[in-house]
Each structure stands twice: as C-alpha cells, then as structure tokens.
Design a protein around this motif. Structure first.
Motif, PDB file in Angstrom:
ATOM      1  N   GLU A 164       0.822  -1.204   0.000  1.00 26.70           N
ATOM      2  CA  GLU A 164       0.000   0.000   0.000  1.00 26.70           C
ATOM      3  C   GLU A 164       0.861   1.261   0.000  1.00 26.70           C
ATOM      4  O   GLU A 164       1.928   1.298   0.611  1.00 26.70           O
ATOM      5  N   ALA A 165       0.377   2.275  -0.688  1.00 27.96           N
ATOM      6  CA  ALA A 165       1.006   3.591  -0.654  1.00 27.96           C
ATOM      7  C   ALA A 165      -0.015   4.597  -0.145  1.00 27.96           C
ATOM      8  O   ALA A 165      -1.222   4.337  -0.171  1.00 27.96           O
ATOM      9  N   PHE A 166       0.470   5.751   0.308  1.00 26.44           N
ATOM     10  CA  PHE A 166      -0.409   6.762   0.887  1.00 26.44           C
ATOM     11  C   PHE A 166      -0.386   8.035   0.057  1.00 26.44           C
ATOM     12  O   PHE A 166       0.677   8.619  -0.176  1.00 26.44           O
ATOM     13  N   ALA A 167      -1.564   8.451  -0.364  1.00 31.77           N
ATOM     14  CA  ALA A 167      -1.686   9.653  -1.183  1.00 31.77           C
ATOM     15  C   ALA A 167      -1.386  10.905  -0.380  1.00 31.77           C
ATOM     16  O   ALA A 167      -0.761  11.846  -0.881  1.00 31.77           O
ATOM     17  N   ASP A 168      -1.844  10.925   0.860  1.00 29.75           N
ATOM     18  CA  ASP A 168      -1.859  12.161   1.647  1.00 29.75           C
ATOM     19  C   ASP A 168      -0.933  12.151   2.856  1.00 29.75           C
ATOM     20  O   ASP A 168      -1.125  12.911   3.797  1.00 29.75           O
ATOM     21  N   HIS A 192      -1.844  18.636  -5.554  1.00 28.61           N
ATOM     22  CA  HIS A 192      -0.539  18.046  -5.233  1.00 28.61           C
ATOM     23  C   HIS A 192      -0.678  16.552  -4.972  1.00 28.61           C
ATOM     24  O   HIS A 192       0.128  15.735  -5.456  1.00 28.61           O
ATOM     25  N   VAL A 193      -1.703  16.190  -4.215  1.00 28.16           N
ATOM     26  CA  VAL A 193      -1.926  14.781  -3.899  1.00 28.16           C
ATOM     27  C   VAL A 193      -2.220  13.990  -5.169  1.00 28.16           C
ATOM     28  O   VAL A 193      -1.707  12.885  -5.368  1.00 28.16           O
ATOM     29  N   ALA A 194      -3.037  14.549  -6.064  1.00 26.84           N
ATOM     30  CA  ALA A 194      -3.352  13.867  -7.322  1.00 26.84           C
ATOM     31  C   ALA A 194      -2.093  13.676  -8.163  1.00 26.84           C
ATOM     32  O   ALA A 194      -1.890  12.616  -8.768  1.00 26.84           O
ATOM     33  N   ARG A 199       2.099   9.891 -10.205  1.00 26.85           N
ATOM     34  CA  ARG A 199       3.517   9.536 -10.304  1.00 26.85           C
ATOM     35  C   ARG A 199       3.775   8.154  -9.697  1.00 26.85           C
ATOM     36  O   ARG A 199       4.559   7.365 -10.239  1.00 26.85           O
ATOM     37  N   MET A 200       3.106   7.849  -8.581  1.00 30.49           N
ATOM     38  CA  MET A 200       3.242   6.525  -7.965  1.00 30.49           C
ATOM     39  C   MET A 200       2.826   5.429  -8.935  1.00 30.49           C
ATOM     40  O   MET A 200       3.534   4.429  -9.120  1.00 30.49           O
ATOM     41  N   VAL A 201       1.665   5.627  -9.549  1.00 29.45           N
ATOM     42  CA  VAL A 201       1.085   4.590 -10.398  1.00 29.45           C
ATOM     43  C   VAL A 201       1.766   4.527 -11.757  1.00 29.45           C
ATOM     44  O   VAL A 201       2.067   3.444 -12.268  1.00 29.45           O
ATOM     45  N   ASP A 202       2.029   5.683 -12.337  1.00 27.03           N
ATOM     46  CA  ASP A 202       2.559   5.741 -13.698  1.00 27.03           C
ATOM     47  C   ASP A 202       4.067   5.486 -13.756  1.00 27.03           C
ATOM     48  O   ASP A 202       4.556   4.790 -14.655  1.00 27.03           O
ATOM     49  N   ARG A 203       4.794   6.036 -12.777  1.00 25.33           N
ATOM     50  CA  ARG A 203       6.258   5.933 -12.814  1.00 25.33           C
ATOM     51  C   ARG A 203       6.831   5.054 -11.705  1.00 25.33           C
ATOM     52  O   ARG A 203       8.040   4.788 -11.679  1.00 25.33           O
ATOM     53  N   GLY A 204       5.997   4.626 -10.783  1.00 30.32           N
ATOM     54  CA  GLY A 204       6.464   3.744  -9.719  1.00 30.32           C
ATOM     55  C   GLY A 204       7.426   4.400  -8.762  1.00 30.32           C
ATOM     56  O   GLY A 204       8.364   3.763  -8.280  1.00 30.32           O
ATOM     57  N   GLU A 205       7.178   5.675  -8.441  1.00 24.55           N
ATOM     58  CA  GLU A 205       8.075   6.370  -7.522  1.00 24.55           C
ATOM     59  C   GLU A 205       7.321   7.449  -6.749  1.00 24.55           C
ATOM     60  O   GLU A 205       6.249   7.906  -7.143  1.00 24.55           O
ATOM     61  N   ILE A 206       7.923   7.837  -5.630  1.00 30.23           N
ATOM     62  CA  ILE A 206       7.363   8.892  -4.801  1.00 30.23           C
ATOM     63  C   ILE A 206       8.515   9.715  -4.237  1.00 30.23           C
ATOM     64  O   ILE A 206       9.616   9.177  -4.008  1.00 30.23           O
ATOM     65  N   VAL A 207       8.282  10.997  -4.029  1.00 28.02           N
ATOM     66  CA  VAL A 207       9.318  11.872  -3.498  1.00 28.02           C
ATOM     67  C   VAL A 207       9.138  11.998  -1.987  1.00 28.02           C
ATOM     68  O   VAL A 207       8.071  12.388  -1.504  1.00 28.02           O
ATOM     69  N   CYS A 222      -4.052   4.774  -0.422  1.00 28.70           N
ATOM     70  CA  CYS A 222      -4.979   5.230   0.609  1.00 28.70           C
ATOM     71  C   CYS A 222      -5.104   6.755   0.624  1.00 28.70           C
ATOM     72  O   CYS A 222      -4.110   7.471   0.586  1.00 28.70           O
ATOM     73  N   VAL A 223      -6.355   7.213   0.680  1.00 29.33           N
ATOM     74  CA  VAL A 223      -6.670   8.612   0.977  1.00 29.33           C
ATOM     75  C   VAL A 223      -7.459   8.593   2.275  1.00 29.33           C
ATOM     76  O   VAL A 223      -8.550   8.028   2.335  1.00 29.33           O
ATOM     77  N   HIS A 224      -6.901   9.164   3.331  1.00 25.92           N
ATOM     78  CA  HIS A 224      -7.567   9.113   4.636  1.00 25.92           C
ATOM     79  C   HIS A 224      -8.912   9.843   4.609  1.00 25.92           C
ATOM     80  O   HIS A 224      -9.020  10.939   4.062  1.00 25.92           O
TER      81      HIS A 224
END
Length: 252
Positions: A164-168, A192-194, A199-207, A222-224
């Motif tokens: 799982e990854a977290f959007a927010d 910003h969250v979108a 980027r997570m889904v399309d490029r497989g990365e997060i900053v 997850c979006v809380h």
C-alpha cells in the motif's frame, strides 16, 4: 487498461461524534477500510457503512486497531501477542457479522494507526496479527507498508499481501511514514496529492519529505477519510487517474 485500488478509512464516527463524509468517499473509492469498534466506530455506524459500501460494490476491509477509543488508535500499546491475536479476531468477526447481514462480507484486513506503524518493525505484534487472520480466514488478503515485517510474516505464512502507498502522507527517506506529530506529515492540497498518486502509479516512484526519490510498487493507494479535504483529494486523485487512462478497481 492499467488500474489501481483506491482505499479510505471509513466508519469512524462514534455516537454523536461525526467524522468525515463516508457517503461521498464511497462514491470515489474502490475499497473501504471500515473501523471495527476498537479505535473508532459504533455498531450502528459500522452497519450503515457496510450497507452503503455494498450498495456501491465497494470492497469492505476490516480496519483493526488497538483498543484505544480515547486515542483514536494512534498510540502504541504494548499488548501481549496472545491478547492482540484475540483482539484482532474479535474485530474481524464483529465487522464481518455486520457486513453479512447486508449481503456483504469482509474481503481483506488492514491495520489502523499506531498498530499499522508498529508492525512495520515490531515482529511479535506482526506475527500476532498474522495469526489472527490465519485463525479467522486464511484467504483474506492483508494490506501493509512495503518492506514491513508484517508483510514479510504474512507472506511467509501463506497470506496474500497487498503493498500500500499513501496519497496524503509524507514519507521519510527510508520509505516509512513521517510521524503525524511532525510538520508536513499530512498533505491536504488536492492537486498536489493527485500529482503524486499519478507519479506513484505511472512511474512507480514517490518523493520523500527530504527530496529523495523512492521506488514504490503498490496495489492500493490510501486517501484518509478523516482529513478536512478528504473528499476533494479523493475526487482529484480519481479524476487524474481516469484522465490518464488508469482505472480505479478493487485489488480483490
């Protein structure tokens, strides 16, 4: 077409205390992590949320946590493994019973709050949660943070694991969540969250918060549901994904 599961923590109102807009969130997500009464949620709220999820064909997940209503499940509790296993079985069973009365059922499990963060490293508690799932229904998938001992123990036990990854939520350079007590830990800007979810889904990365670019391979984001801008963020995320040719579908 590529797709991703979008989940949210729901059913967290309690009595006269209202938290979030569950109906609006259920129109946007594909999976609902519904509280089980230990960290939040009363039986009437949980039943209503299960019914609303079922009406929208949104998957129901048992969001199990510490027995900590006063702290909203966000305080670590040094629970003995046997007690934690029993607590988790109890919570899954309670929510599953409510869900079945509205022709639905618990489809997966996700730990909440402090328990979620504790079992990133706390192996005894991770094993206790895994033992509970094995005892109740070993076909239930479990959501967790990539690299956590919880997912390691769950996979070793034969459970289906869902990264799982977290959007927010902001990330540390080591891939963990920045504690909520620190500034900037919780993100609230829908645009910003979108952007970061795409980027997570399309490029497989997060900053990460310090600028480190981290690889991420998540089946669910997850979006809380308790954030003041939760609905706006979930709407922005879903809109951005669909516009980019990415479907929003449950992982199970």
């Amino acid at each position: 077409m590529a797709s991703i599961d979008l989940n949210s923590d729901l059913g967290e109102s309690f009595g006269a205390w209202r938290l979030g807009d569950d109906d609006a969130m259920l129109d946007l997500v594909s999976s609902a992590n519904i509280a089980c009464g230990f960290h939040a949620g009363d039986p009437t709220t949980l039943l209503r949320t299960c019914r609303a999820a079922g009406e929208r064909t949104v998957r129901i997940g048992a969001q199990v946590g510490y027995r900590d209503l006063a702290g909203f499940g966000r305080r670590f509790l040094d629970v003995a493994p046997a007690d934690l296993t029993a607590d988790v079985i109890y919570q899954i069973g309670a929510l599953d019973g409510l869900a079945q009365t509205v022709d639905s059922a618990v489809a997966y499990l996700k730990p909440h709050g402090a328990l979620y963060n504790a079992i990133v490293h706390h192996r005894e508690q991770a094993r206790a949660v895994v033992a509970a799932v094995l005892a109740y229904d070993p076909t239930l998938p479990v959501l967790g943070l990539p690299g956590s001992v919880f997912l390691v123990e769950a996979e070793a036990a034969g459970l289906r694991t869902v990264a799982e990854a977290f959007a927010d939520r902001a990330y540390t350079a080591t891939g963990e969540l920045v504690p909520r007590t620190e500034p900037g830990a919780v993100l609230t800007d829908p645009a910003h969250v979108a952007d970061r979810v795409l980027r997570m889904v399309d490029r497989g990365e997060i900053v990460a918060a310090d600028g480190t670019v981290l690889p991420v391979a998540a089946e669910s984001v997850c979006v809380h549901g308790d954030s003041p801008s939760a609905v706006a963020m979930a709407d922005a995320v879903r809109t951005r994904l669909v516009a980019s040719g990415i479907g929003v579908e449950p992982f199970v």
